[in-house]
Design an enzyme around this catalytic site. Structure first.
Site, PDB file in Angstrom:
ATOM      1  N   ASP A   1      -0.308  -1.709  -2.389  1.00 29.61           N
ATOM      2  CA  ASP A   1      -1.068  -0.708  -3.152  1.00 29.61           C
ATOM      3  C   ASP A   1      -0.490   0.687  -2.934  1.00 29.61           C
ATOM      4  OD1 ASP A   1      -1.933  -0.266  -0.578  1.00 29.61           O
ATOM      5  OD2 ASP A   1      -4.071  -0.271  -1.058  1.00 29.61           O
TER       6      ASP A   1
ATOM      7  N   ASP B   1      -1.159  -7.122  -2.804  1.00 29.21           N
ATOM      8  CA  ASP B   1      -2.104  -6.302  -2.045  1.00 29.21           C
ATOM      9  C   ASP B   1      -3.367  -6.129  -2.890  1.00 29.21           C
ATOM     10  OD1 ASP B   1      -2.597  -4.943   0.261  1.00 29.21           O
ATOM     11  OD2 ASP B   1      -1.346  -3.202  -0.213  1.00 29.21           O
TER      12      ASP B   1
ATOM     13  N   LYS C   1      -3.201  -9.831   0.291  1.00 28.39           N
ATOM     14  CA  LYS C   1      -3.434  -9.085   1.540  1.00 28.39           C
ATOM     15  C   LYS C   1      -4.674  -8.224   1.375  1.00 28.39           C
ATOM     16  CE  LYS C   1      -0.877  -5.332   2.898  1.00 28.39           C
ATOM     17  NZ  LYS C   1      -1.916  -4.300   2.972  1.00 28.39           N
TER      18      LYS C   1
ATOM     19  N   GLU D   1      -7.179  -5.223   3.511  1.00 30.24           N
ATOM     20  CA  GLU D   1      -7.250  -4.318   4.660  1.00 30.24           C
ATOM     21  C   GLU D   1      -8.604  -4.442   5.338  1.00 30.24           C
ATOM     22  OE1 GLU D   1      -6.386  -0.217   3.726  1.00 30.24           O
ATOM     23  OE2 GLU D   1      -4.473  -0.717   2.771  1.00 30.24           O
TER      24      GLU D   1
ATOM     25  N   GLU E   1      -0.545  -1.635  11.486  1.00 26.56           N
ATOM     26  CA  GLU E   1       0.021  -0.360  11.003  1.00 26.56           C
ATOM     27  C   GLU E   1      -0.326   0.801  11.947  1.00 26.56           C
ATOM     28  OE1 GLU E   1      -0.376   0.507   6.840  1.00 26.56           O
ATOM     29  OE2 GLU E   1       0.257   2.597   7.103  1.00 26.56           O
TER      30      GLU E   1
HETATM   31  O1  KIV Z   1       0.730  -1.042   0.397  1.00 26.60           O
HETATM   32  C1  KIV Z   1       1.683  -1.266   1.166  1.00 26.60           C
HETATM   33  O2  KIV Z   1       2.857  -1.080   0.826  1.00 26.60           O
HETATM   34  C2  KIV Z   1       1.339  -1.742   2.492  1.00 26.60           C
HETATM   35  C3  KIV Z   1       2.426  -1.800   3.517  1.00 26.60           C
HETATM   36  C4  KIV Z   1       2.873  -0.462   3.875  1.00 26.60           C
HETATM   37  C5  KIV Z   1       2.023  -2.623   4.697  1.00 26.60           C
HETATM   38  O3  KIV Z   1       0.221  -2.079   2.735  1.00 26.60           O
END
Ligand code: KIV
Length: 284
Positions: A47, A86, A116, A118, A185
């Site tokens: 994202d 994401d 993914k 968060e 992170e």
């Molecule tokens: O959005 C993204 O690119 C990420 C990475 C930096 C882990 O979440």
């Protein structure tokens, strides 16, 4: 030896075999093709595209439909890499049902292999629901940019003893919930090492030191293509902004001076234009 298609069980095996995992955030067809050819194991359609491609200040504004458009392009490009989509802000936080509908779209419409999300313990029940729907899910703890309003900025996490303990608990909760890997992170390297030793699933670090099972960077950062802030953990492998600016500026100079196009770069007769036909051109 021919490179095999990377799968979710394959990524988990890489930790067991102590093979480092190379993950990269990229968002478009041509860049994803190059990442795939270069041997990147996991392509994340992050994202971060909200900031890097769309010019927003944070990752909060990017929508499901915008993310899907880029996930589709990347999925069309890859041959071997695992494609992880994401999940954008508010696409999975409202309810597990909402999350399932949205992650489902990333696989069904987008062609992603996994998603993914968060967040730590608070999001573990949603991670469990996604995993139970047989959709591979990657976690993301430490500095989670979707929570920057809560953190008050992009701050290194896990500096206090309580902070460290909380992030260890977050990682373990995500492992228990069925995540197949976890992004760590912006946390101290010693904390990333501790987590990496305590969980059986791979950890993928970004600003989390060398002891993680893999590393991820934003492609535009390592290419020198992003003009915003570049954190200290980014290693620069190219200066694309300089290269592109110079090429564009040379083009402008040539057009203005009349040096472009030359007659060799122009069509002279019907034979010429027959030879230079696009492969998809019709018979006329
Ligand atoms: O959005 C993204 O690119 C990420 C990475 C930096 C882990 O979440």
């Amino acid at each position: 030896m021919e490179r095999r298609k990377i799968t979710v069980p394959g990524v988990i095996r890489m930790k067991r075999k102590a093979k480092k995992i190379a993950m990269l955030s990229v968002y478009d067809y041509p860049t994803a093709r190059l990442a795939d050819e270069a041997g990147v194991d996991i392509i994340l359609v992050g994202d971060t595209l909200s900031m890097v491609l769309l010019g927003y200040d944070t990752t909060l504004p990017v929508t499901m439909d915008e993310m899907l458009c880029h996930v589709k392009a990347v999925a069309r490009a890859r041959t071997k890499a695992l494609v992880v989509a994401d999940m954008p802000f508010m696409s999975f936080q409202v309810s597990a049902g909402d999350a399932l509908r949205n992650v489902g779209r990333m696989l069904k419409e987008g062609g992603a292999d996994a998603v993914k999300i968060e967040g730590g313990r608070c999001i573990a029940p949603t991670a469990r629901a996604i995993s139970e729907a047989k959709i591979p899910v990657m976690g993301h703890v430490g500095l989670t940019p979707q929570a920057i309003r809560r953190f008050g900025g992009y701050k290194i996490q896990g500096k206090s003893d309580t902070g460290r303990a909380g992030i260890v608990e977050d990682a373990k909760a995500l492992e228990d919930a069925g995540c197949f890997a976890i992004v760590l992170e912006a946390i101290p390297w010693s904390l990333a090492k501790e987590i990496t030793e305590q969980v059986r699933i791979p950890t993928i670090g970004i600003g989390a030191g060398p002891h993680c099972d893999g590393q991820v960077l934003v492609g535009h950062d390592l290419l020198g293509f992003y003009e915003g802030h570049i954190p200290k953990f980014v290693r620069s492998y190219a200066d694309l902004r300089g290269t592109i600016r110079e090429a564009f500026s040379d083009y402008v100079t040539d057009v203005k001076s009349g040096a472009f196009p030359s007659l060799e770069e122009s069509y002279e007769n019907a034979k010429d234009s027959q030879e230079d036909r696009h492969p998809e051109a019709g018979d006329t």
